[in-house]
Design a protein around this motif. Structure first.
Motif, PDB file in Angstrom:
ATOM      1  N   TRP A  37       5.738 -19.170   7.993  1.00  0.00           N
ATOM      2  CA  TRP A  37       6.279 -19.917   9.135  1.00  0.00           C
ATOM      3  C   TRP A  37       7.719 -20.357   8.858  1.00  0.00           C
ATOM      4  O   TRP A  37       8.032 -20.881   7.791  1.00  0.00           O
ATOM      5  N   THR A  38       8.609 -20.122   9.803  1.00  0.00           N
ATOM      6  CA  THR A  38      10.034 -20.472   9.800  1.00  0.00           C
ATOM      7  C   THR A  38      10.846 -19.707   8.754  1.00  0.00           C
ATOM      8  O   THR A  38      12.003 -20.034   8.517  1.00  0.00           O
ATOM      9  N   SER A  39      10.275 -18.696   8.142  1.00  0.00           N
ATOM     10  CA  SER A  39      10.959 -18.035   7.036  1.00  0.00           C
ATOM     11  C   SER A  39      11.238 -16.569   7.359  1.00  0.00           C
ATOM     12  O   SER A  39      11.139 -16.135   8.502  1.00  0.00           O
ATOM     13  N   ARG A  40      11.601 -15.804   6.317  1.00  0.00           N
ATOM     14  CA  ARG A  40      11.809 -14.360   6.408  1.00  0.00           C
ATOM     15  C   ARG A  40      11.440 -13.739   5.074  1.00  0.00           C
ATOM     16  O   ARG A  40      11.370 -14.421   4.047  1.00  0.00           O
ATOM     17  N   GLY A  41      11.241 -12.432   5.080  1.00  0.00           N
ATOM     18  CA  GLY A  41      10.769 -11.760   3.887  1.00  0.00           C
ATOM     19  C   GLY A  41      11.705 -11.866   2.705  1.00  0.00           C
ATOM     20  O   GLY A  41      11.264 -12.048   1.560  1.00  0.00           O
ATOM     21  N   PHE A  42      13.025 -11.762   2.956  1.00  0.00           N
ATOM     22  CA  PHE A  42      13.967 -11.794   1.838  1.00  0.00           C
ATOM     23  C   PHE A  42      13.966 -13.152   1.137  1.00  0.00           C
ATOM     24  O   PHE A  42      14.411 -13.251  -0.015  1.00  0.00           O
ATOM     25  N   PHE A  43      13.490 -14.198   1.808  1.00  0.00           N
ATOM     26  CA  PHE A  43      13.385 -15.514   1.171  1.00  0.00           C
ATOM     27  C   PHE A  43      12.035 -15.673   0.484  1.00  0.00           C
ATOM     28  O   PHE A  43      11.957 -15.950  -0.715  1.00  0.00           O
ATOM     29  N   ASP A  44      10.960 -15.483   1.231  1.00  0.00           N
ATOM     30  CA  ASP A  44       9.625 -15.743   0.689  1.00  0.00           C
ATOM     31  C   ASP A  44       9.253 -14.808  -0.452  1.00  0.00           C
ATOM     32  O   ASP A  44       8.468 -15.185  -1.335  1.00  0.00           O
ATOM     33  N   PHE A  45       9.787 -13.598  -0.441  1.00  0.00           N
ATOM     34  CA  PHE A  45       9.436 -12.615  -1.471  1.00  0.00           C
ATOM     35  C   PHE A  45      10.622 -12.285  -2.368  1.00  0.00           C
ATOM     36  O   PHE A  45      10.645 -11.236  -3.018  1.00  0.00           O
ATOM     37  N   SER A  46      11.584 -13.194  -2.419  1.00  0.00           N
ATOM     38  CA  SER A  46      12.785 -12.954  -3.217  1.00  0.00           C
ATOM     39  C   SER A  46      12.464 -12.722  -4.682  1.00  0.00           C
ATOM     40  O   SER A  46      13.198 -12.011  -5.377  1.00  0.00           O
ATOM     41  N   CYS A  47      11.362 -13.296  -5.138  1.00  0.00           N
ATOM     42  CA  CYS A  47      11.044 -13.232  -6.569  1.00  0.00           C
ATOM     43  C   CYS A  47      10.290 -11.973  -6.964  1.00  0.00           C
ATOM     44  O   CYS A  47      10.194 -11.662  -8.158  1.00  0.00           O
ATOM     45  N   ILE A  48       9.754 -11.208  -6.012  1.00  0.00           N
ATOM     46  CA  ILE A  48       8.881 -10.090  -6.401  1.00  0.00           C
ATOM     47  C   ILE A  48       9.288  -8.732  -5.843  1.00  0.00           C
ATOM     48  O   ILE A  48       8.756  -7.717  -6.284  1.00  0.00           O
ATOM     49  N   ILE A  49      10.216  -8.684  -4.894  1.00  0.00           N
ATOM     50  CA  ILE A  49      10.565  -7.389  -4.305  1.00  0.00           C
ATOM     51  C   ILE A  49      11.180  -6.463  -5.349  1.00  0.00           C
ATOM     52  O   ILE A  49      10.876  -5.258  -5.381  1.00  0.00           O
ATOM     53  N   GLU A  50      12.007  -6.980  -6.226  1.00  0.00           N
ATOM     54  CA  GLU A  50      12.580  -6.142  -7.280  1.00  0.00           C
ATOM     55  C   GLU A  50      11.483  -5.560  -8.157  1.00  0.00           C
ATOM     56  O   GLU A  50      11.537  -4.386  -8.559  1.00  0.00           O
ATOM     57  N   MET A  51      10.466  -6.367  -8.455  1.00  0.00           N
ATOM     58  CA  MET A  51       9.342  -5.891  -9.259  1.00  0.00           C
ATOM     59  C   MET A  51       8.616  -4.744  -8.566  1.00  0.00           C
ATOM     60  O   MET A  51       8.303  -3.719  -9.174  1.00  0.00           O
ATOM     61  N   TYR A  52       8.359  -4.902  -7.243  1.00  0.00           N
ATOM     62  CA  TYR A  52       7.691  -3.840  -6.499  1.00  0.00           C
ATOM     63  C   TYR A  52       8.545  -2.568  -6.498  1.00  0.00           C
ATOM     64  O   TYR A  52       8.042  -1.458  -6.687  1.00  0.00           O
ATOM     65  N   HIS A  53       9.836  -2.737  -6.274  1.00  0.00           N
ATOM     66  CA  HIS A  53      10.741  -1.592  -6.217  1.00  0.00           C
ATOM     67  C   HIS A  53      10.772  -0.859  -7.555  1.00  0.00           C
ATOM     68  O   HIS A  53      10.684   0.387  -7.595  1.00  0.00           O
ATOM     69  N   LYS A  54      10.880  -1.593  -8.642  1.00  0.00           N
ATOM     70  CA  LYS A  54      10.956  -0.971  -9.961  1.00  0.00           C
ATOM     71  C   LYS A  54       9.636  -0.342 -10.381  1.00  0.00           C
ATOM     72  O   LYS A  54       9.615   0.540 -11.249  1.00  0.00           O
ATOM     73  N   ASN A  55       8.542  -0.784  -9.759  1.00  0.00           N
ATOM     74  CA  ASN A  55       7.241  -0.175 -10.030  1.00  0.00           C
ATOM     75  C   ASN A  55       6.961   1.021  -9.126  1.00  0.00           C
ATOM     76  O   ASN A  55       5.866   1.580  -9.156  1.00  0.00           O
ATOM     77  N   GLY A  56       7.947   1.408  -8.317  1.00  0.00           N
ATOM     78  CA  GLY A  56       7.849   2.655  -7.585  1.00  0.00           C
ATOM     79  C   GLY A  56       7.204   2.581  -6.223  1.00  0.00           C
ATOM     80  O   GLY A  56       6.686   3.598  -5.725  1.00  0.00           O
ATOM     81  N   PHE A  57       7.244   1.410  -5.576  1.00  0.00           N
ATOM     82  CA  PHE A  57       6.653   1.276  -4.250  1.00  0.00           C
ATOM     83  C   PHE A  57       7.732   1.183  -3.172  1.00  0.00           C
ATOM     84  O   PHE A  57       8.793   0.589  -3.398  1.00  0.00           O
ATOM     85  N   ASN A  58       7.441   1.771  -2.014  1.00  0.00           N
ATOM     86  CA  ASN A  58       8.224   1.438  -0.833  1.00  0.00           C
ATOM     87  C   ASN A  58       7.878   0.011  -0.423  1.00  0.00           C
ATOM     88  O   ASN A  58       6.714  -0.396  -0.502  1.00  0.00           O
ATOM     89  N   VAL A  59       8.875  -0.739   0.026  1.00  0.00           N
ATOM     90  CA  VAL A  59       8.646  -2.122   0.447  1.00  0.00           C
ATOM     91  C   VAL A  59       9.140  -2.294   1.881  1.00  0.00           C
ATOM     92  O   VAL A  59      10.317  -2.027   2.177  1.00  0.00           O
ATOM     93  N   LEU A  60       8.258  -2.727   2.754  1.00  0.00           N
ATOM     94  CA  LEU A  60       8.619  -3.014   4.141  1.00  0.00           C
ATOM     95  C   LEU A  60       8.477  -4.503   4.387  1.00  0.00           C
ATOM     96  O   LEU A  60       7.417  -5.088   4.122  1.00  0.00           O
ATOM     97  N   MET A  61       9.549  -5.125   4.895  1.00  0.00           N
ATOM     98  CA  MET A  61       9.547  -6.554   5.206  1.00  0.00           C
ATOM     99  C   MET A  61       9.728  -6.738   6.717  1.00  0.00           C
ATOM    100  O   MET A  61      10.857  -6.723   7.213  1.00  0.00           O
TER     101      MET A  61
END
Length: 320
Positions: free
Chosen positions: A103-127
């Motif tokens: 609520w009141t947020s966006r993906g780049f804020f709420d998942f700022s801490c883990i998107i790099e991890m997902y990307h480096k582990n070889g996943f496509n990430v959709l926000m």
């Protein structure tokens, strides 16, 4: 006649107070909010919960901003334009994580801490930007009641990109967690969805608002929640009791990972435990993080949460 005038005056006063609280509640909770990158950085630095981790949040936001991105648009089931940001893996893959913010947020804020991890582990990430947030259309936040159908739309979009044999995990935080949990009970959810991750989700809008009214405003649910529910149904087209995540997960056997901070005073950890207990999945796990406030589990115990997330994703994507 004076006692009668007094009674009438008291009734009018109470009605004015009730109306004012109802309208305030509707405008505060239901009318959509738009968070920019600049305001997200300010939130990280100034908010009492986030400022301890501000540097990590801001670094994550900047990392995401510097990634190669695709901006995508789809139409919702009720003809609202929905906006999303896709960060594809460096090596071609059909394994995708879809992240639904709170609520009141966006993906780049709420998942700022883990998107790099997902990307480096070889996943496509959709926000996706949820309806009435970010760059998506819509006027009203529906606390998962309508957004669960948007999950279906985004899943189908990913399938259109990567094919019928792709594998998808849907993840949400706070309202986003409840959204994906509510979507789990829908027959329309594609079998391409192989697992669900829910961080600090609530059971229903009614349960969440009851908690907030009591904790923050020292008000009982009756009559305020009921008048706000009536106004919301009239204007926004949904009710607070329409969907309950704890009921919806009874219909799903998908692998489920629940994360919840034990010191979460916004969405109490009891909601996470209720959802976990109700889930029909034979492959379910809950981790409650000591000392973690709302949505801060990963920050409080990154090593443990990261390990659990990676093991869950490995199990989902490699063994199904």
């Amino acid at each position: 006649m004076k006692p009668l005038y007094l009674v009438v005056a008291i009734i009018i006063f109470l009605l004015v107070i009730l109306t004012a609280v109802t309208v305030f509640f509707f405008n505060f909770a239901i009318v959509g909010k738009r968070l920019s990158k600049e305001n997200a950085i300010k939130r990280a630095k100034n908010h009492k919960v986030y400022k301890t981790y501000a540097d990590r949040i801001v670094n994550g936001i900047e990392w995401i901003s510097n990634c190669k991105q695709k901006h995508v648009e789809i139409k919702s089931y009720d003809n609202i334009k929905l906006f999303g940001t896709l960060i594809e893996a460096e090596d071609k893959t059909d394994n995708t994580v879809i992240l639904f913010h709170g609520w009141t947020s966006r993906g780049f804020f709420d998942f700022s801490c883990i998107i790099e991890m997902y990307h480096k582990n070889g996943f496509n990430v959709l926000m996706p930007d949820q309806r009435a947030h970010g760059m998506s259309g819509g006027k009203y936040t529906c606390f998962g009641v309508k957004e669960r159908y948007d999950v279906i739309s985004w899943v189908n979009y990913v399938i259109s990109l990567y094919g019928e044999n792709c594998k998808i995990v849907i993840e949400g935080i706070s309202m986003g967690a409840s959204t994906v949990l509510m979507a789990a009970g829908l027959n329309e959810l594609s079998p391409c969805v192989k697992g669900i991750i829910a961080d600090c989700g609530f059971t229903s809008a009614a349960d969440q608002f009851t908690h907030v009214l009591k904790k923050d405003y020292h008000l009982p649910p009756f009559p305020f929640l009921y008048t706000a529910n009536l106004l919301t149904r009239m204007i926004a087209g949904f009710g607070f009791w329409d969907v309950n995540a704890a009921e919806e997960v009874k219909k799903s056997e998908l692998p489920l990972l629940i994360i919840h901070g034990e010191d979460d005073d916004f969405v109490p950890v009891k909601f996470g435990r209720q959802i976990y207990e109700a889930s029909a999945s034979e492959n379910k796990q809950i981790i409650t993080v000591p000392g973690a406030k709302h949505g801060m589990g990963y920050f409080n115990d990154e090593e443990h949460c990261r390990s659990v997330l990676e093991n869950f994703l490995k199990n989902v994507f490699e063994n199904q």
